[in-house]
Design an enzyme around this catalytic site. Structure first.
Site, PDB file in Angstrom:
ATOM      1  N   LYS A 214       5.238   6.365  -6.810  1.00 35.62           N
ATOM      2  CA  LYS A 214       6.244   5.306  -6.922  1.00 35.62           C
ATOM      3  C   LYS A 214       6.356   4.750  -8.345  1.00 35.62           C
ATOM      4  CE  LYS A 214       6.639   3.854  -2.119  1.00 35.62           C
ATOM      5  NZ  LYS A 214       6.418   2.793  -1.114  1.00 35.62           N
ATOM      6  N   ARG A 248      -0.198   7.075   2.916  1.00 29.33           N
ATOM      7  CA  ARG A 248       0.978   7.955   3.022  1.00 29.33           C
ATOM      8  C   ARG A 248       1.257   8.583   1.659  1.00 29.33           C
ATOM      9  NH1 ARG A 248       6.518   7.530   2.130  1.00 29.33           N
ATOM     10  NH2 ARG A 248       7.852   8.634   3.620  1.00 29.33           N
TER      11      ARG A 248
END
Length: 271
Positions: A214, A248
């Site tokens: 991210k 995740r």
């Protein structure tokens, strides 16, 4: 916690959720796995690398993504979920915030609904999950980055997701919470979330951490999306140390090894 046919020790262990995007435009791997053959091969590889759950997504949720209709999203994920259920014995998650997509996905074989809006986008979602007695992951999210007191407000807003779930009849033992790194937060807020992940334990539910590749990592290290594996691993290690039950990730093998090593250092039973 039971997801599909598998029991997860969410108190003492940290499990890997492997990301399977069947979209043309996901921020990290858009278009790589959006054919059935490629999707199945990637799923097989992630399972071999240690994925405990597969998370199938049919719509990118990256900043600036192009929304797709529920019909198109369902057309992307349902055939893949059916094929995964046929070929592999692993719990399957569907990454969607639309109740109608969740409904057909669970009917196709999904065991868990991963809602990036924590039941706050589609008023039908909570009822769908309750109807199927599916597991769910409820993520903290909002349309802006305005808070009076960031950490206190984030926890309160996450509790609102739990309240919606309970009101709809979703059992507590079916709920996972996600602090929502990268959603409704500034760069500094994302780092603060990581530094205080243990606060989420006070809400009383297993926590899933999703930081893989991210922008927080890109900004911290000044690296493009395809060079953020080490940064992701650092967040995964912190996640294990702060009690997260699920991580995740895109890069399953590398993060799985980091999780197991961290568990060994912490004295957890990893055999």
């Amino acid at each position: 916690m039971k997801i599909g046919n598998r029991e997860f020790d969410v108190t003492n262990r940290t499990y890997i959720m492997g990301i399977l995007n069947v979209t043309p435009d996901s921020f990290s791997d858009g278009g790589k796995w959006n054919t059935m053959d490629h999707a199945l091969k990637h799923a097989e590889a992630m399972i071999a690398d240690g994925a405990d759950i597969l998370d199938v997504g049919g719509e990118s949720t990256r900043p600036g993504h192009t929304p797709v209709s529920a019909e198109e999203e369902a057309a992307r994920v349902v055939p893949v979920i059916e094929a995964l259920r046929k070929h592999f014995d692993v719990p399957i998650s569907v990454d969607t915030y639309k109740g109608s997509v969740a409904d057909v996905a669970v009917q196709a074989g999904a065991d868990l609904v991963n809602d990036v809006w924590g039941l706050k986008y589609d008023p039908e979602m909570a009822g769908v999950i309750a109807k199927h007695d599916a597991a769910c992951c409820l993520m903290h999210n909002k349309a802006n980055t305005e808070y009076n007191n960031f950490l206190i407000d984030m926890l309160a807003e996450t509790q609102e997701c739990v309240n919606i779930a309970r009101k709809a009849g979703i059992k507590d033992e079916r709920i996972i919470l996600d602090p929502g790194v990268g959603f409704g937060k500034t760069y500094e807020m994302n780092l603060e979330t990581m530094n205080h992940l243990e606060l989420f334990q006070h809400l009383g539910f297993p926590v899933l951490l999703g930081t893989s590749r991210k922008s927080m990592i890109g900004l911290a290290l000044d690296l493009p999306v395809d060079q953020r594996v080490e940064g992701t691993i650092a967040t995964s290690v912190i996640g294990v140390m702060k009690g997260c039950a699920f991580i995740r990730v895109h890069d399953v093998k590398e993060n799985k090894r980091a999780v197991l090593m961290t568990e060994a250092i912490l004295g957890r039973n990893i055999k």
